[in-house]
Design an enzyme around this catalytic site. Sequence first.
Site, PDB file in Angstrom:
ATOM      1  N   LYS A 145      42.932  45.758  40.930  1.00  0.00           N
ATOM      2  CA  LYS A 145      43.254  44.316  40.862  1.00  0.00           C
ATOM      3  C   LYS A 145      44.412  44.091  39.889  1.00  0.00           C
ATOM      4  O   LYS A 145      45.296  43.279  40.147  1.00  0.00           O
ATOM      5  CB  LYS A 145      42.029  43.493  40.445  1.00  0.00           C
ATOM      6  CG  LYS A 145      40.908  43.425  41.478  1.00  0.00           C
ATOM      7  CD  LYS A 145      41.312  42.734  42.780  1.00  0.00           C
ATOM      8  CE  LYS A 145      41.490  41.238  42.638  1.00  0.00           C
ATOM      9  NZ  LYS A 145      41.727  40.608  43.968  1.00  0.00           N
ATOM     10  N   LEU A 195      24.807  41.762  41.462  1.00  0.00           N
ATOM     11  CA  LEU A 195      23.585  41.624  40.664  1.00  0.00           C
ATOM     12  C   LEU A 195      22.609  40.538  41.157  1.00  0.00           C
ATOM     13  O   LEU A 195      21.434  40.835  41.416  1.00  0.00           O
ATOM     14  CB  LEU A 195      23.955  41.346  39.194  1.00  0.00           C
ATOM     15  CG  LEU A 195      22.749  41.169  38.275  1.00  0.00           C
ATOM     16  CD1 LEU A 195      22.061  42.491  38.000  1.00  0.00           C
ATOM     17  CD2 LEU A 195      23.167  40.526  36.945  1.00  0.00           C
ATOM     18  N   ALA A 243      39.899  41.724  49.542  1.00  0.00           N
ATOM     19  CA  ALA A 243      39.864  42.831  48.583  1.00  0.00           C
ATOM     20  C   ALA A 243      38.585  43.625  48.772  1.00  0.00           C
ATOM     21  O   ALA A 243      37.596  43.128  49.325  1.00  0.00           O
ATOM     22  CB  ALA A 243      39.922  42.297  47.156  1.00  0.00           C
ATOM     23  N   ILE A 260      44.772  44.063  56.252  1.00  0.00           N
ATOM     24  CA  ILE A 260      46.016  43.819  55.499  1.00  0.00           C
ATOM     25  C   ILE A 260      46.732  45.118  55.115  1.00  0.00           C
ATOM     26  O   ILE A 260      47.876  45.080  54.684  1.00  0.00           O
ATOM     27  CB  ILE A 260      45.790  42.929  54.240  1.00  0.00           C
ATOM     28  CG1 ILE A 260      44.800  43.583  53.263  1.00  0.00           C
ATOM     29  CG2 ILE A 260      45.376  41.525  54.641  1.00  0.00           C
ATOM     30  CD1 ILE A 260      44.817  42.938  51.877  1.00  0.00           C
ATOM     31  N   TYR A 307      38.070  49.531  40.292  1.00  0.00           N
ATOM     32  CA  TYR A 307      38.219  48.180  40.863  1.00  0.00           C
ATOM     33  C   TYR A 307      39.194  47.345  40.042  1.00  0.00           C
ATOM     34  O   TYR A 307      40.174  46.805  40.567  1.00  0.00           O
ATOM     35  CB  TYR A 307      36.846  47.474  40.939  1.00  0.00           C
ATOM     36  CG  TYR A 307      36.949  45.969  41.142  1.00  0.00           C
ATOM     37  CD1 TYR A 307      37.481  45.438  42.314  1.00  0.00           C
ATOM     38  CD2 TYR A 307      36.531  45.074  40.148  1.00  0.00           C
ATOM     39  CE1 TYR A 307      37.590  44.056  42.498  1.00  0.00           C
ATOM     40  CE2 TYR A 307      36.628  43.701  40.322  1.00  0.00           C
ATOM     41  CZ  TYR A 307      37.164  43.194  41.497  1.00  0.00           C
ATOM     42  OH  TYR A 307      37.280  41.834  41.676  1.00  0.00           O
ATOM     43  N   THR A 343      40.718  38.615  39.044  1.00  0.00           N
ATOM     44  CA  THR A 343      39.469  38.670  38.291  1.00  0.00           C
ATOM     45  C   THR A 343      39.735  38.791  36.793  1.00  0.00           C
ATOM     46  O   THR A 343      40.775  39.311  36.390  1.00  0.00           O
ATOM     47  CB  THR A 343      38.641  39.895  38.761  1.00  0.00           C
ATOM     48  OG1 THR A 343      37.612  40.166  37.822  1.00  0.00           O
ATOM     49  CG2 THR A 343      39.503  41.160  38.859  1.00  0.00           C
ATOM     50  N   ASP A 344      38.764  38.368  35.996  1.00  0.00           N
ATOM     51  CA  ASP A 344      38.879  38.545  34.537  1.00  0.00           C
ATOM     52  C   ASP A 344      38.745  40.018  34.142  1.00  0.00           C
ATOM     53  O   ASP A 344      39.071  40.398  33.019  1.00  0.00           O
ATOM     54  CB  ASP A 344      37.823  37.701  33.804  1.00  0.00           C
ATOM     55  CG  ASP A 344      36.374  38.071  34.141  1.00  0.00           C
ATOM     56  OD1 ASP A 344      36.138  38.899  35.052  1.00  0.00           O
ATOM     57  OD2 ASP A 344      35.459  37.521  33.498  1.00  0.00           O
ATOM     58  N   GLU A 345      38.284  40.871  35.084  1.00  0.00           N
ATOM     59  CA  GLU A 345      38.040  42.276  34.737  1.00  0.00           C
ATOM     60  C   GLU A 345      39.336  43.024  34.426  1.00  0.00           C
ATOM     61  O   GLU A 345      39.314  44.077  33.806  1.00  0.00           O
ATOM     62  CB  GLU A 345      37.229  42.962  35.851  1.00  0.00           C
ATOM     63  CG  GLU A 345      35.925  42.223  36.087  1.00  0.00           C
ATOM     64  CD  GLU A 345      34.922  42.943  36.980  1.00  0.00           C
ATOM     65  OE1 GLU A 345      34.966  44.167  37.081  1.00  0.00           O
ATOM     66  OE2 GLU A 345      34.087  42.237  37.577  1.00  0.00           O
TER      67      GLU A 345
END
Length: 368
Positions: A178, A214, A102, A79, A174, A149-151
């Site tokens: 995003k 993880l 991503a 992309i 990261y 993402t919630d991050e």
Amino acid sequence: NEICLAMGNKTERNEMSFSRTILITGGAGFIGSHVVRRFVRKYPSYLVVNADKLTYAGNLENLTDIADRENYRFEKTDITDKKSVSALFRKYPFDGIIHLAAESHVDRSIDNPDDFVMTNVAGTVNLLNAALSAWSGNTENRLFYHISTDEVYGSLEGGGAFTEQTPYDPKSPYSASKAGSDHFVRAYHNTYGLPVVISNCSNNYGPNQFPEKLIPLMINNIKNNKPLPVYGKGENVRDWLYVEDHAAAIDLIFHKGKPGETYNIGGGNEWKNIDLVKFLCRIMDRRLNREEGISEKLINFVKDRPGHDLRYAIDSSKIRNTLGWKPTVNFEEGLEKTVDWYLSNTQWLQNVISGEYVKYYEKMYRNR
Ligand code: NAD
Ligand code: TYD
């Protein structure tokens, strides 16, 4: 319209005979493969085009069960390459885009942020430009759905949970990349009227996740009696959601979400890393017929991740109340399914952890 073209072993239906043509980017990755599978199986009248660069994280083995379906196409596409993206949009009359491609791993973003800027920010802008030009003058029944993402909301240091109104405060390369992509998606809606929707989801787990993250990393290490590297004191908290529940939310938002809106998706399932790893050890002991408590002895506290976000938690009341979504898989059941998948898909795991992975692991964990 029902003309079929023979292509190798696969019969390809004429592209004009489908009711919709959907582009899914990053469909060979972890979440993307579950989304592709769901759409290909559930919507036989849609043509689903999976565009993926096949980086280390992209694996067509994730999709062998649907690869021969007549409503599925794979297009190897980077992309960040404008020409390839334009060619893709010339080839197919996309009316919906679900953008998952991503770079997705925080530790890699700390080691090498550049790829994250290129794919997550520049790659997203390339897709936005392509959609804008393809849909110029006709945005009816078109949707650019950006998966985030919630991050992007940063780290919760006390109580509470992220809502759709929480100000962005990304802390890692990261999450910064995003957040940048989310801002561009909203800017294209505001400036050019592109119909967009964004969802921000908490940590996913389940089959097909690359074992740098993880849960699969710990499963693989427990299986091989290798040390379990818990960062810092293991006090960090994540909200875990089974990947198929995320895919169901994506399906719902794609079909029923309101353009211009954002939806938070979460499991309402917060775990401290150390508690999660111990829980996983107990499941693995049972599955491997090990004496209870044996795997826990492998836990090894290692040097913390720099800038490690303490806690993420999602308030998902908007999607629950407006679209009727809720998670369906409880954590114990989801973890057991995930463990069983990794224990029975030994060849998948072996293919993924050979070569490059060994070098990655050596480099990332050598100095911890
Ligand atoms: P993943 O790393 O497993 O998969 C990413 C996919 O994107 C791979 O197939 C890879 O080949 C492809 N890709 C990477 N660079 C590309 C490029 N330049 N061009 C084309 N394809 C490229 O990631 P994932 O965990 O499945 O995450 C998918 C999306 O969901 C990401 O946008 C991520 O930010 C978001 N997300 C992930 C989680 C999670 O817990 N994993 C949670 C919330 C949101
Ligand atoms: P990860 O799966 O990388 O997701 P994210 O950083 O996007 O939340 O990590 C989840 C949590 O587990 C995070 O707090 C970091 C921690 N972690 C470890 O303690 N050890 C490890 O080897 C890894 C990969 C992660």
